[in-house]
Write an enzyme that holds these catalytic residues in place. Structure first.
Site, PDB file in Angstrom:
ATOM      1  N   GLY A  46       0.852  -1.190   0.000  1.00  0.00           N
ATOM      2  CA  GLY A  46       0.000   0.000   0.000  1.00  0.00           C
ATOM      3  C   GLY A  46       0.876   1.224   0.000  1.00  0.00           C
ATOM      4  O   GLY A  46       2.055   1.162   0.371  1.00  0.00           O
ATOM      5  N   GLN A  51       2.977  10.063   1.407  1.00  0.00           N
ATOM      6  CA  GLN A  51       4.288   9.401   1.458  1.00  0.00           C
ATOM      7  C   GLN A  51       5.173   9.780   0.269  1.00  0.00           C
ATOM      8  O   GLN A  51       6.368   9.495   0.272  1.00  0.00           O
ATOM      9  CB  GLN A  51       4.126   7.876   1.488  1.00  0.00           C
ATOM     10  CG  GLN A  51       3.486   7.371   2.773  1.00  0.00           C
ATOM     11  CD  GLN A  51       3.377   5.866   2.753  1.00  0.00           C
ATOM     12  OE1 GLN A  51       2.403   5.322   2.246  1.00  0.00           O
ATOM     13  NE2 GLN A  51       4.388   5.187   3.267  1.00  0.00           N
ATOM     14  N   CYS A  89       5.978  -0.119   7.093  1.00  0.00           N
ATOM     15  CA  CYS A  89       5.614   1.037   6.275  1.00  0.00           C
ATOM     16  C   CYS A  89       6.811   1.434   5.421  1.00  0.00           C
ATOM     17  O   CYS A  89       7.942   1.457   5.931  1.00  0.00           O
ATOM     18  CB  CYS A  89       5.224   2.186   7.207  1.00  0.00           C
ATOM     19  SG  CYS A  89       4.772   3.698   6.340  1.00  0.00           S
ATOM     20  N   LEU A  90       6.562   1.741   4.166  1.00  0.00           N
ATOM     21  CA  LEU A  90       7.661   2.130   3.282  1.00  0.00           C
ATOM     22  C   LEU A  90       8.337   3.412   3.748  1.00  0.00           C
ATOM     23  O   LEU A  90       9.484   3.669   3.389  1.00  0.00           O
ATOM     24  CB  LEU A  90       7.145   2.309   1.843  1.00  0.00           C
ATOM     25  CG  LEU A  90       6.697   1.026   1.130  1.00  0.00           C
ATOM     26  CD1 LEU A  90       6.158   1.357  -0.259  1.00  0.00           C
ATOM     27  CD2 LEU A  90       7.829   0.015   1.038  1.00  0.00           C
ATOM     28  N   HIS A 131      -4.247   1.274   7.609  1.00  0.00           N
ATOM     29  CA  HIS A 131      -2.902   1.862   7.650  1.00  0.00           C
ATOM     30  C   HIS A 131      -2.789   3.013   6.645  1.00  0.00           C
ATOM     31  O   HIS A 131      -2.301   4.095   6.977  1.00  0.00           O
ATOM     32  CB  HIS A 131      -1.882   0.754   7.352  1.00  0.00           C
ATOM     33  CG  HIS A 131      -0.457   1.207   7.285  1.00  0.00           C
ATOM     34  ND1 HIS A 131       0.495   0.789   8.183  1.00  0.00           N
ATOM     35  CD2 HIS A 131       0.181   2.044   6.418  1.00  0.00           C
ATOM     36  CE1 HIS A 131       1.651   1.363   7.873  1.00  0.00           C
ATOM     37  NE2 HIS A 131       1.491   2.125   6.809  1.00  0.00           N
ATOM     38  N   GLU A 132      -3.283   2.768   5.414  1.00  0.00           N
ATOM     39  CA  GLU A 132      -3.157   3.809   4.375  1.00  0.00           C
ATOM     40  C   GLU A 132      -4.065   4.999   4.676  1.00  0.00           C
ATOM     41  O   GLU A 132      -3.667   6.151   4.477  1.00  0.00           O
ATOM     42  CB  GLU A 132      -3.455   3.232   2.989  1.00  0.00           C
ATOM     43  CG  GLU A 132      -2.518   2.127   2.529  1.00  0.00           C
ATOM     44  CD  GLU A 132      -1.042   2.426   2.729  1.00  0.00           C
ATOM     45  OE1 GLU A 132      -0.630   3.590   2.618  1.00  0.00           O
ATOM     46  OE2 GLU A 132      -0.300   1.474   3.026  1.00  0.00           O
ATOM     47  N   HIS A 135      -2.582   7.359   7.077  1.00  0.00           N
ATOM     48  CA  HIS A 135      -1.597   8.285   6.490  1.00  0.00           C
ATOM     49  C   HIS A 135      -2.269   9.585   6.047  1.00  0.00           C
ATOM     50  O   HIS A 135      -1.668  10.659   6.123  1.00  0.00           O
ATOM     51  CB  HIS A 135      -0.925   7.647   5.268  1.00  0.00           C
ATOM     52  CG  HIS A 135       0.263   6.798   5.581  1.00  0.00           C
ATOM     53  ND1 HIS A 135       1.384   7.276   6.223  1.00  0.00           N
ATOM     54  CD2 HIS A 135       0.515   5.496   5.309  1.00  0.00           C
ATOM     55  CE1 HIS A 135       2.274   6.290   6.336  1.00  0.00           C
ATOM     56  NE2 HIS A 135       1.768   5.196   5.800  1.00  0.00           N
TER      57      HIS A 135
END
Ligand code: NI
Length: 156
Positions: A46, A51, A89-90, A131-132, A135
Site C-alpha cells: 500500500g 508518502q 511502512c515504506l 494503515h493507508e 496516512h
C-alpha cells in the site's frame, strides 16, 4: 513508469492532514498510476499520497498481486472486530511493529472515474486499508505500535 520519491518518518509532511480531492482529473489519475508504480517498485502492499509528498486524500492498496484498490477520499463507514499483528511502512524502512486494527472494514471511496465505490476488506487487507487511510490523517503506524522492532537480517 512514474516512480515518485518517498519521504520518510521525521519529515513533517507525514504528520499533516491531507486535503480532500474535489475533482478527479487527469492529475489525480496520474498520481494513482505513480502510487501503484512506486508501491510495486518498493515492494509495498500500500502507499498513500503524503508518502510521496502530495497532501491529498489518495492512496492505493495491493495485498493480493494484481488486485489493486485505488482510493480517493476514502472513508471507513463501518468496522468490526479486532486483530492484532505486525505491520511495516515504506516510510519507516527496516522496522515492524504490532498494531490493533479492526478485523473487518467497509470503505467508501471515489474511483479513478470519480464514481463512489464501496469495498469490504477483512484480515490483512483491512489492516492495509486502515494503515493507508491513517496516512491521510497524518498518522504513521509507529505512533500506534507496540514492540516496534528492527527487521532481522535474513541470511539464506
Ligand atoms: Ni505506511
Amino acid at each position: 513508469m512514474g516512480i515518485r520519491k518517498l519521504i520518510y518518518e521525521g519529515d513533517p509532511q507525514l504528520n499533516k492532514v491531507s486535503r480532500e480531492v474535489s475533482e478527479v482529473n487527469e492529475r489525480i489519475r496520474t498520481l494513482l498510476d505513480d502510487l501503484v508504480d512506486t508501491m510495486r517498485e518498493e515492494g509495498g502492499v500500500g502507499l498513500a499520497a503524503p508518502q510521496v509528498g502530495v497532501l491529498r486524500r489518495v492512496c492505493v492498496v495491493e495485498v493480493d498481486e494484481g488486485e489493486v484498490y485505488e482510493l480517493i477520499n476514502p472513508v471507513i463507514i463501518s468496522q468490526e472486530g479486532d486483530q492484532y499483528g505486525s505491520e511495516g511502512c515504506l516510510s519507516v524502512p527496516g522496522y515492524y511493529g504490532d498494531v490493533h486494527r479492526p478485523q473487518k472494514v467497509v470503505v467508501e471511496a471515489l474511483d479513478r472515474n470519480g464514481k463512489k465505490q464501496r469495498y469490504e476488506a477483512e484480515d490483512f487487507k483491512a489492516r492495509a486499508f486502515c494503515h493507508e487511510i491513517d496516512h491521510l490523517d497524518g498518522i504513521v503506524y509507529t505512533s500506534k505500535a507496540d514492540n516496534l522492532r528492527k527487521v532481522e537480517e535474513k541470511k539464506e
